[in-house]
Design an enzyme around this catalytic site. Structure first.
Site, PDB file in Angstrom:
ATOM      1  CD  GLU A   1       3.812 -24.925  68.958  1.00 59.46           C
ATOM      2  OE1 GLU A   1       4.638 -24.922  68.034  1.00 59.46           O
ATOM      3  OE2 GLU A   1       3.954 -25.614  69.995  1.00 59.46           O
TER       4      GLU A   1
ATOM      5  CG  ASP B   1       8.586 -22.716  66.798  1.00 59.31           C
ATOM      6  OD1 ASP B   1       8.243 -23.506  65.900  1.00 59.31           O
ATOM      7  OD2 ASP B   1       8.042 -22.686  67.926  1.00 59.31           O
ATOM      8  CB  SER B   2      10.469 -25.468  61.944  1.00 56.80           C
ATOM      9  OG  SER B   2      10.123 -24.460  61.006  1.00 56.80           O
TER      10      SER B   2
ATOM     11  CG  ASP C   1       5.681 -20.506  64.585  1.00 57.80           C
ATOM     12  OD1 ASP C   1       4.447 -20.499  64.452  1.00 57.80           O
ATOM     13  OD2 ASP C   1       6.390 -21.487  64.299  1.00 57.80           O
TER      14      ASP C   1
ATOM     15  CD  GLU D   1       3.256 -30.515  63.907  1.00 54.24           C
ATOM     16  OE1 GLU D   1       4.344 -31.122  63.839  1.00 54.24           O
ATOM     17  OE2 GLU D   1       3.167 -29.305  64.189  1.00 54.24           O
TER      18      GLU D   1
ATOM     19  CE  LYS E   1       2.604 -22.064  63.225  1.00 54.92           C
ATOM     20  NZ  LYS E   1       2.955 -22.902  64.420  1.00 54.92           N
TER      21      LYS E   1
END
Length: 271
Positions: free
Chosen positions: A122, A53-54, A92, A189, A120
């Site tokens: 978070e 999602d970067s 993501d 991270e 992925k």
């Protein structure tokens, strides 16, 4: 023009990542958002392509990843998958798409139908039920703990996590919880090197570091960061691999070598 390429390299699978970790072979991961770069990164030896999602930052120009939609990730996942890379494709789950286990599964199905081989998401302990729900339904899961960019406002900015004794203890609990729930990979991270090392030695699954020192099972960077083409302040954990290289492919190959021989990250890229 076709992006398909003949390759003698065995496909990287989820079990292959575990085998690499068990053998002490470092895992090289980069973000990727389109077919052209998927082909280039694949022939450069990158093990994992992450549709992160970067893309909200480096492609769409947002200051956070929060505006990225599930459709955005699905579109770019399909673009990457069309290159048919031997590298594993991870996508993501964006902010607001996995609030419940059922919602997470529906979101994951969309991304896997677009070409993702693992998803992925978070979060730590609080996500254990969701991770278990996904894994039971044949969705491979990569967890992401430490600095989770979707929580930027809750954290009050992009800050190193696990610096205090209490913070380190919580990070260890988070890592253990996601592994126990069935996650097959975990990203660490912006975590102090010593804490990331403790997590890596505690877990049986591979850890992928970004600003988490050299003891992790592998490393990941945002593609635009490692090529030095993203404007603005560069995070401490980033190295510009384009410097001194004649081509983008040479820069990516240099990154892969540096990850594999543990020369990256150095102390200057760690906390």
């Amino acid at each position: 023009m076709t992006y398909l390429q003949e390759s003698s390299r065995p496909a990287v699978t989820v079990p292959k990542l575990q085998a690499m970790r068990d053998a002490g072979e470092k895992i090289a991961m980069l973000t990727c958002y389109d077919a052209s770069f998927a082909a280039l990164l694949d022939r450069s030896g990158v093990d994992v392509l992450l549709i992160g999602d970067s893309l909200g930052n480096v492609l769409q120009g947002h200051t956070t990843t929060l505006p990225v939609s599930l459709d955005d990730i699905a579109y770019h996942t399909a673009c990457v998958a069309r290159a048919q890379p031997r590298a594993l494709i991870i996508a993501d789950l964006p902010f607001g798409t996995y609030g419940t286990p059922a919602e997470a599964f529906a979101s994951a199905v969309k991304l896997m139908r677009a070409g993702a081989q693992m998803i992925k998401l978070e979060g730590g302990e609080w996500l254990a039920e969701t991770i278990r729900f996904l894994v039971e339904r044949a969705v491979p899961v990569c967890a992401h703990v430490g600095l989770t960019p979707q929580s930027v406002h809750a954290f009050g900015g992009f800050k190193v996590q696990g610096k205090t004794e209490a913070g380190a203890a919580q990070l260890l609990r988070d890592a253990r919880a996601v592994e126990d729930a069935g996650a097959q990979l975990v990203v660490l991270e912006a975590v102090p090197t010593l804490v990331a090392s403790e997590v890596t030695h505690m877990l049986k699954i591979p850890t992928i570091g970004i600003g988490a020192g050299t003891d992790c099972s592998g490393q990941v960077l945002v593609l635009h960061d490692m090529l030095g083409i993203f404007p603005g302040k560069r995070p401490r954990f980033v190295k510009d691999f384009m410097q001194g290289q004649p081509t983008i492919q040479a820069a990516v190959e240099a990154y892969v070598r540096a990850v594999k021989d543990s020369s990256f990250p150095g102390p200057e890229h760690s906390f």
